[in-house]
Design an enzyme around this catalytic site. Structure first.
Site, mmCIF file in Angstrom:
data_model
loop_
_atom_site.group_PDB
_atom_site.id
_atom_site.type_symbol
_atom_site.label_atom_id
_atom_site.label_comp_id
_atom_site.label_asym_id
_atom_site.label_seq_id
_atom_site.Cartn_x
_atom_site.Cartn_y
_atom_site.Cartn_z
ATOM 1 N N ARG A 180 5.639 -51.978 11.960
ATOM 2 C CA ARG A 180 6.491 -51.033 11.235
ATOM 3 C C ARG A 180 7.823 -50.754 11.928
ATOM 4 N NH1 ARG A 180 3.569 -53.001 8.615
ATOM 5 N NH2 ARG A 180 1.913 -52.158 7.282
ATOM 6 N N SER A 229 3.653 -43.606 2.289
ATOM 7 C CA SER A 229 2.831 -43.344 3.474
ATOM 8 C C SER A 229 3.641 -42.574 4.511
ATOM 9 C CB SER A 229 2.333 -44.658 4.075
ATOM 10 O OG SER A 229 1.447 -45.314 3.194
ATOM 11 N N GLU A 299 6.072 -42.429 9.846
ATOM 12 C CA GLU A 299 6.568 -43.659 9.230
ATOM 13 C C GLU A 299 7.781 -43.335 8.346
ATOM 14 O OE1 GLU A 299 4.891 -47.022 6.123
ATOM 15 O OE2 GLU A 299 3.596 -46.384 7.779
#
EC number: 1.3.1.98
Length: 307
Positions: A180, A229, A299
């Protein structure tokens, strides 16, 4: 609140600019959470040359922030000082099939549209993008992934403009993808990428994309005001499991709520402020740390200043 208007001074400093400058652009109109204060000045470049010209001639002390479609973003209630650059599909959304399994894609192309274009070209390996909200630029920035795939699997090179206006071609190694994130400096703005897949069966590709769509519909609050998310999955487990175990499913702060359907999603139930959403997220992080000893990493990107 509003910021001092920078547009007249910028227009004088950048006489060859072809894109649009807007003072005090409300960011709540442009984020999926529908919260946040204004951008002091919003710049929408016409194309990569226009973007490069602007970056080469902007005052060096002017803060620059880049946003996409606002899917994975909290803009704080005080807004964003300086210039916010937003690439649009008109100038940066082209998808071109080059043959030999390759697509050249602009940074403002929606991830789902890239997956569809690949499917139409008979290319496998792009299906995971159909389940990721946002644009290619954001996917490059965070090595976006889902459903068994991630950007590092399909990127061959990326195109960008540096903070000094220099045009860049970045190899896969230059991108430095990890979970990520990419290793590319924050001041570098992605403008597109060369992607590659493998020949696939059209029916199998379509079935996989339909399966991803069904999963999202059943398991995620995709019709709510959400940013996707919220936290990265820690090694060996899922963020939602830790959040659920900490008793946070359905937890509220003001108008913000942890989704009952998928508790790694935060929701604006209608009247949340950015502060409500961020405070809720920090409350979840604290409770997860207290109950499991695990620190969740955001995130969702959070930018701007609080009120």
């Amino acid at each position: 609140m509003s910021f001092p208007d920078l547009v007249p001074d910028l227009a004088r400093a950048l006489p060859e600019l072809r894109g649009r400058l807007v003072a005090n652009q409300p960011m709540a109109e442009l984020t999926w959470f529908r919260v946040g204060g204004p951008a002091q000045v919003m710049f929408t470049p016409l194309d990569a040359d226009d973007l490069a010209y602007a970056l080469a001639h902007l005052p060096r002390d002017l803060p620059v922030t880049v946003v996409g479609v606002g899917s994975n973003l909290i803009v704080r209630d005080g807004g964003i000082p300086g210039m916010v650059i937003r690439l649009t599909a008109k100038g940066f959304g082209a998808i071109e099939s080059l043959g030999e399994g390759r697509l050249r894609v602009g940074a403002a192309a929606l991830d789902k549209r890239v997956a569809t274009a690949a499917a139409e070209a008979g290319l496998a390996g792009f299906e995971f993008l159909s389940g990721i909200p946002g644009t290619l630029g954001g996917a490059l920035r965070m090595n976006a992934g889902a459903h068994g795939g991630e950007m590092k699997d399909i990127v061959r090179e990326a195109y960008a403009v540096g903070p000094d206006g220099a045009r860049l071609v970045l190899s896969l190694a230059d991108l430095g993808f990890s979970y990520r994130r990419s290793a590319v400096a924050d001041g570098v703005i992605f403008t597109g990428a060369l992607l590659a897949g493998t020949p696939g069966d059209a029916a199998e590709i379509a079935a996989r994309m339909a399966e991803i769509a069904r999963h999202r519909e059943e398991a995620q609050p995709i019709r709510a005001r959400t940013g996707g998310s919220t936290f990265k999955n820690p090694p060996g487990t899922s963020a939602w499991k830790l959040i659920d175990a900490a008793g946070c499913r359905g937890l509220r702060v003001g108008g913000a709520q942890v989704s009952e359907l998928h508790c790694n999603f935060l929701l604006n139930t209608g009247d949340a402020s950015a502060a409500d959403i961020e405070t809720l997220g920090e409350t979840v992080r604290r409770r997860v740390l207290e109950t499991s000893g695990v620190t969740l990493d955001w995130e969702i990107k959070r930018i701007g200043i609080p009120l």
